[in-house]
Design a protein around this motif. Sequence first.
Motif, PDB file in Angstrom:
ATOM      1  N   VAL A 119       0.768  -1.259   0.020  1.00 57.33           N
ATOM      2  CA  VAL A 119       0.143  -0.061   0.066  1.00 57.33           C
ATOM      3  C   VAL A 119       0.925   1.292   0.207  1.00 57.33           C
ATOM      4  N   ALA A 120       1.973   1.460   0.822  1.00 58.40           N
ATOM      5  CA  ALA A 120       2.845   2.407   0.898  1.00 58.40           C
ATOM      6  C   ALA A 120       3.280   2.932  -0.465  1.00 58.40           C
ATOM      7  N   PRO A 121       4.130   2.019  -0.827  1.00 56.68           N
ATOM      8  CA  PRO A 121       4.880   2.385  -2.028  1.00 56.68           C
ATOM      9  C   PRO A 121       3.759   2.688  -3.467  1.00 56.68           C
ATOM     10  N   ALA A 122       2.869   1.894  -3.395  1.00 58.12           N
ATOM     11  CA  ALA A 122       1.528   2.119  -4.260  1.00 58.12           C
ATOM     12  C   ALA A 122       1.071   3.744  -4.106  1.00 58.12           C
ATOM     13  N   GLN A 123       0.919   4.276  -3.063  1.00 57.37           N
ATOM     14  CA  GLN A 123       0.537   5.509  -2.893  1.00 57.37           C
ATOM     15  C   GLN A 123       1.520   6.617  -2.950  1.00 57.37           C
ATOM     16  N   ALA A 124       2.744   6.145  -2.938  1.00 59.63           N
ATOM     17  CA  ALA A 124       4.022   6.937  -3.422  1.00 59.63           C
ATOM     18  C   ALA A 124       3.920   7.230  -4.876  1.00 59.63           C
ATOM     19  N   GLU A 125       3.767   5.984  -5.627  1.00 58.47           N
ATOM     20  CA  GLU A 125       3.528   6.038  -7.052  1.00 58.47           C
ATOM     21  C   GLU A 125       2.488   6.655  -7.688  1.00 58.47           C
ATOM     22  N   VAL A 126       1.329   6.770  -6.832  1.00 53.71           N
ATOM     23  CA  VAL A 126      -0.021   7.423  -7.104  1.00 53.71           C
ATOM     24  C   VAL A 126       0.385   8.995  -7.060  1.00 53.71           C
TER      25      VAL A 126
END
Length: 348
Positions: free
Chosen positions: A51-58
């Motif tokens: 979740v955390a790295p995906a949110q950074a990519e968002v």
Amino acid sequence: MTVPTVEADPARAFGRYLECLADADESAAVAVARGLLEAGVPAERVLLDLVAPAQAEVGERWARNEWSVAQEHAATHISERVVAAVAAYADPRPTRGRVVMACMDGEWHALPARLVAEVLRLRGWQVVFLGASVPAAHLVSYLHRYDAEAVALACALPMRLPHAHRMVEACRRSDVPVVVGGRGFGDDGRWARVLGVPWAPDAPAAADLVADERALREAPSARLDHLADDEYASLVKRRGELIDSALADLRERVPSTAGYTPAQLDSTISDLGYILDFLAAALYVDDATLFTGFVEWLVEILVSRGVPAAAVGLTLEHYGQQLRDFPRAAAFLDRGRALVGGLSAAGR
């Protein structure tokens, strides 16, 4: 709807999860996370490695103008739902005291703080998550009413540092130790050290620090003697006047601004204010890199949206003229202008 396959590695599930966010497919995103949990991946890893790295990519896709604000909001909402699903699946029982988690007043990106709160909960703490944009007075009132072992404060934007310092001091006056985190304190926590408050680089480190009461209460003293020159306070008082004068200067020097839509005008005024807010924060901690880092980011954002870097340079020049009697502010603005000049020469 995307049908995920069971995968016991968050890194290998990352691409599928991003596809779910891009498609605004909440049920599929939850299924990806649940599949990891059912395959034996610890809940903490699902939160921090998926979740955390995906949110950074968002966030990066929004910054590159690949995603709209609406797409970013939709993806964030889905990840919040995924975090809730992971928490419900793990269903930890508290074995330790209460920790209060909150975002700074004016900070609306609450997902990173929510992730920290859930990691603390997974490690046995009874966590009260107060959410985004918590006024200092309300936080202190809550601490007076309910006992807490510690307060964890999140700051994503360095321009909030002066307010963050006031919140930290308010908590300490309530005799509650504080730990802070988030990009707002610098990637290495340098500005937390200036403010004299314990800083954690990530959720596991925050959990370790909260468990160490002695470390929390042995924070170094704040290093803010430079505020005696009154530049920070004077700049804050002049904020509205400076924005008005900068907008008038832009209208005179860039005729195309006369044709701005109301939305474009609002965005321009916001950017003029952000420049001053980041300059004020840089003065507060006496670090020009806080300001130049923002200037570089702003130029990248505006260029991706068709606004030339030189437009930022014009505003920095204007503010420099208006603040020529402020030595530190003028020096920071000069460094910002030099940076913009280099970016313009590089074709950005």
